[in-house]
Structures are given as structure tokens and as C-alpha cells.
Design an enzyme around this catalytic site. Sequence first.
Site, PDB file in Angstrom:
ATOM      1  CB  THR A 128      27.366  19.440 114.867  1.00 29.73           C
ATOM      2  OG1 THR A 128      26.545  18.506 115.578  1.00 29.73           O
ATOM      3  CG2 THR A 128      26.561  20.681 114.534  1.00 29.73           C
ATOM      4  CG  ASP A 129      32.574  16.977 115.182  1.00 39.38           C
ATOM      5  OD1 ASP A 129      32.464  16.808 113.944  1.00 39.38           O
ATOM      6  OD2 ASP A 129      33.534  17.545 115.717  1.00 39.38           O
ATOM      7  CB  CYS A 130      27.280  15.930 119.006  1.00 38.91           C
ATOM      8  SG  CYS A 130      27.076  17.703 118.875  1.00 38.91           S
ATOM      9  CE1 TYR A 131      21.481  15.855 118.520  1.00 35.89           C
ATOM     10  CE2 TYR A 131      22.767  17.818 119.061  1.00 35.89           C
ATOM     11  CZ  TYR A 131      21.838  16.853 119.421  1.00 35.89           C
ATOM     12  OH  TYR A 131      21.277  16.882 120.663  1.00 35.89           O
TER      13      TYR A 131
END
Lengths: 502, 128
Positions: A128-131
Site C-alpha cells: 500500500t502507499d503507507c506499507y
Amino acid sequence: MHKSIDQINERIRDGTVRVVTAEEMPAIVAELGEEGALKEVDVVTTGTFGAMCSSGAFLNFGHAEPPIRMERIWLNNVEAYGGLAAVDTYIGATQQSDTLEEQYGGAHVIEDLVAGKSVELRASSRGTDCYPRRTINTDLLLENFNQAIMCNPRNAYQRYNAATNSTDRLLRTYMGVLLPHCGNVSFSGAGTLNPLSNDPKLRLIGSGVPIFLCGAQGMVIGEGTQHSPAGGYGTLMVTGNLKEMSQDYLRAATMSGYGVTLYVGLGIPLPVLDLDVVRATAVRDEDITVDVMDYGVPSRNRPALRKVTYAELRSGIVELNGEEVRSSSLSSFRKARQVAEELKHWIERGSMQLALPTRPIDAIKSAKPMHQSQKGPRVLDIMDRKVVSIGENEEIKTAAKKLLKGDTNHLPVINGDNVLVGIVTTFDVSKAVVNPGKAHLVKDIMKTKVITTTADEAVDIAVQKLEQHNISALPVVDSGHHVIAILTAMDLGKLFGGRWLK
Amino acid sequence: MKLLVNFSRKKGGKPIIAQVVRDTGVLINVERAVIDSSEGEALIDVPDDQCRLVSDSMISLGANVRILEHGITVNESECIDCGACISICPREVFSLDPAWKLQLAEEKCVLCGKCIEACPHQALALPL
Ligand code: SF4
Ligand code: SF4
């Protein structure tokens, strides 16, 4: 006379506390009387060591660089739960390895960690964008986890029914190997030492109460799943720090042909507050009864053959239908004793104080069976009603013709009263045709031991019969043993594209 | 002493155990035997001092003989003294002592292997 929990803790602190195990208590009460025992004893320690399938641990890995939100997680090829966000998981004891199957499972991962061995983490993610990270592989020791918290939803069964097997097959169950023809009785439980059996009204055991859990100081969370104290089958949900546990009291195991489980050592100290506690902790093996269940019947409602006490079970011989049958335990009484003794030392040394429940556990409820809004398929849903059968006194030739005409390989054989007496297959008939010996009639070549099913039997049970006996058809009979239909492997194909067959 | 005897059964071959009993005069106790049309395996028990005699006689009749010094073995570090093996063993090899620790009467073991899968802790094995 009445003692308060504070008085007892005061004695623990000043080292004058008198602690005995639940095994020692009955003799003390017999010798000193109830009043005398209340005066003499401050704490009774209990203990049990047995297979507790409903066990596992929450693990926190900390964040990787770049970070990953793990969605599918394996530890030594055993899948762990990936629905707890980012870097947490729950590893369940009975989950089996993708490669070693029942030889290795979640319980083994937990034992290996406690034993100081390294365990391989493998995980994947969508990213994901954060992970952003998508996969990770790393070897971990117990010390590498931020938290490793054992949390067992259903432990410390108050008692457990004993098991035997009336069929002519050896059964491999969670109650161990059961010999055919009631050749043995298998049981589990610490009887006189069992925590809940020493507090059946749940006055002392409840949320927040300190316990011994696999060598660590743990705690009762509350009632366990399937908690059913009404019939004497209470359970507890418990927790403890895996990092403080010892392999002496935590062992992975495999019930052959059934699967992986975890042996857990669990003990609870009971403060002797009043005469009710004295009476409850005076319980002996002789006072605790369970049923001997026939595991040969594959149903939730297994028939109970008789009632038996832990004293009789532990003697090694149980009488069943007038015969002496050997009984043996799956749980370890020696280890249960060690748990109770160790807990006793903790309290004598002042390293554990007692507490009363912060919230009580229901002492009268019973567990309900599953609510099934959809009945599973039954034999009548898929059986073939156009069954062709043959009389026992017909000629083999007639059987051959019938087999050729119908698209079946099996002919149920009936007598003059239309009662099922045997079965012949295409193979039996061809053999008789190729080697014409003395056999002329169907009854000369039929198999008389016929495995049957009934219209309202669950399809899963019928499938098990087919697999166990390595056959491909079951005559469906009514209560008078008349053939009303036949169930073949082909009929099973009607169910969800054959999902019912392995 | 226990001997594990393997022999082939050719057509017209003599019943080897009966023959050895006749030739040596030693009474042989057959504890376990699996015999089919072409070969056989038997676990026999003979008095220690006549072990050589019986074994030589079997070998001269074409059998393979192995002297078994040990019965089933227990891995002490895996065994948790549950006793699950006790009711499975047909020869009552296992028991629990007064301290509830597992005891073995190894000499009674006929190496049938039935107990091995019944042990939840994989603590039992046949000797090599
Ligand atoms: S079944 Fe296995 S663990 Fe249990 S007593 Fe026997 S050898 Fe030991
Ligand atoms: S191998 Fe057979 S005889 Fe020997 S201990 Fe095991 S079950 Fe008993």
C-alpha cells in the site's frame, strides 16, 4: 471462621502461609475435620497437564524497513492469522504445516520458540502507499518479538468424557488411538487436581485471578469457549507471557491420524477462605464422574456406555459390558502434580500473591449445539431410487444380464421377503463366468457383509463409509432392511461438482 | 533372547521352525509371525544359552537371523508420562510407577510397533 484474601496475602508476605496441593487436601480434611483444615490450610494449589487444542499466541514482530502490512503469514511453514493489521499475528496450536502436515504445526512453532530455537517468518502483502513492502523472510528468536502472549480460548476443562470404540476398526481420534471392539478406554484430566473441579461453583476462579501457565505467571481472562458448567464441563480462557514459559510445561504433540495439539500445564491457587472452600477442595478422584463415550458413532450425540469415576479410570482397568478393559490417560498426572507443586513453591516463596475475581464467571450456563440454518445434504437428496436388485436364488447369468442392461456395477441381493442379504459386483459376476466352478446361483458368489446407509444419514458419513471400506456403492435400506435405493460414487458427483469426494 | 528370523518359502521347502525344533531339541516360542506364500518373518524367543545353537541351525537352513537385544525404546526427553501407550500394547510392556512415571518391561516387547503411533509425543521407536 472466615479468612480474608488480605489475611492470606499477609501470610504469603511474612512467609507463614500454609500451602498444600489439591491432591493432599482430602486427607487433611479427613484428619483434621473441616474446621481444622480451614484453620490449618491457607492455599490449595491445583494443576493439570494435558492436550489443550484451543491454544495459541499473539505475536508482534515490530516494523520492517521498508515496512510491510502482512496479509498472509507463515512461521516455519505453518500459516498464522493475517487479519490483525501490519505486524501482529495469532498462531493457533492446531494449524498444520503446509509441508509436514500433522508432523509439525502451530504447537510446534510455539514450543520451538520457547525452547530458544529460531523460527522462519515468511509473509506477503499487496503493498500500500503507507506499507510498500510486498514480501519478507526472516529468522526470529522469541527475544526478537516485542510481545509474545499466549492466549488460549478454551483451556482447563473441568473434566472430560472418556472414549472407547465399539466398531471393528481402529480409530484415530483427538482422544488418541482407540482399539476396535472396545479394546481400550482413553481418558484425559487431572481429576482431584483439576482447577475447576476444586471450585465448581466458581467462587474463587474468575477474571484477573493469577495462575500458573506453562511455567509463567499468567491470568484467567474469563469463561472459556464452550464453557458449560451446568453439566460439570466448565472451561477457562487464560493468558500468559510466552517469554516466561518453560518447555517443561509446554509440549507440542500429534494425535496420529487426527492432528496437532499443544500440551499445556496450568494450575490455579485457591485461597481457603471458608468452609465451603474446604469442602470443595476436598474433592477426590472417586467423586468426579464422566461418561465413557462410544467414538465409533460419528455423531455429536455419541452414546454413553456407562458412568465412571477418575479413580476407576486411573486404576488402569474399567469394566465395560462385563469385561475388564484397559484404560490409559492422554494427560500426565505426574506433570499435573509438578504444576501444583511448583505453584505451591511460588506461593511459599512469596513470588505469587492471590486475588479474588474482578468479575465472576457464570457457574450455571450450558453450551448450546450449533444453530444450523441449513441442513447439510442427506443421502435421500442424491441417492438413486432406480435401484436394480436381484434375488439370492437367481442364476449368475441373470445377474450378468441385469448388470449389462443397467448402468450399474452393483446389484443388491434380496431374499424372498425382499430383505437385503448380500451384494454382487460386476467383478464377482465376471469372475464366476470366467471360472465356472460349482457356483450357479447368486447366493453362491455374493458378499454377505454389506455396508449400508439410510435415507436420512448425512452424506459426509456415507462418504466416510465408502472411503473406509474402499467401496463405490452403498445400498440404502429402510428400518426393515429393505433396499429402497442405492448411493454410488457417481451420485456424489451431483453435489457441487464432486466436492464431497477427496 | 529374541531372534528375528527371515526366510523364503520355496515350493516344497520344509517348515523351518519345526525343523529347527526337531534338529536342536530347543523349544522355540514364536511371539509374532508374518508368513505369506513366498516369505516369512518370525520373532522367536529362545533360552539365552541355546541362542547360538538355534541361530546357527536356522542359518544353515537358509534363513536370515538377527539377534534383538532391545525392545521398544523411549525417548525420555519427549515422554511426558501420560501413559497413552499403556492400553495399546498387547504385551503389557508399559506401566506407571507409584510416582506416575512410565516404566518399561522391555523383555516382554515383541516389537509389533503398535504403540508407536499411539504416543502423542513421538517418544517411542523401534530399536535400530
Ligand atoms: S504415550 Fe508416549 S509420552 Fe505418553 S507415556 Fe507413553 S511414551 Fe511417554
Ligand atoms: S512394540 Fe508392540 S509389544 Fe513392544 S511395546 Fe510397543 S506395542 Fe508393546
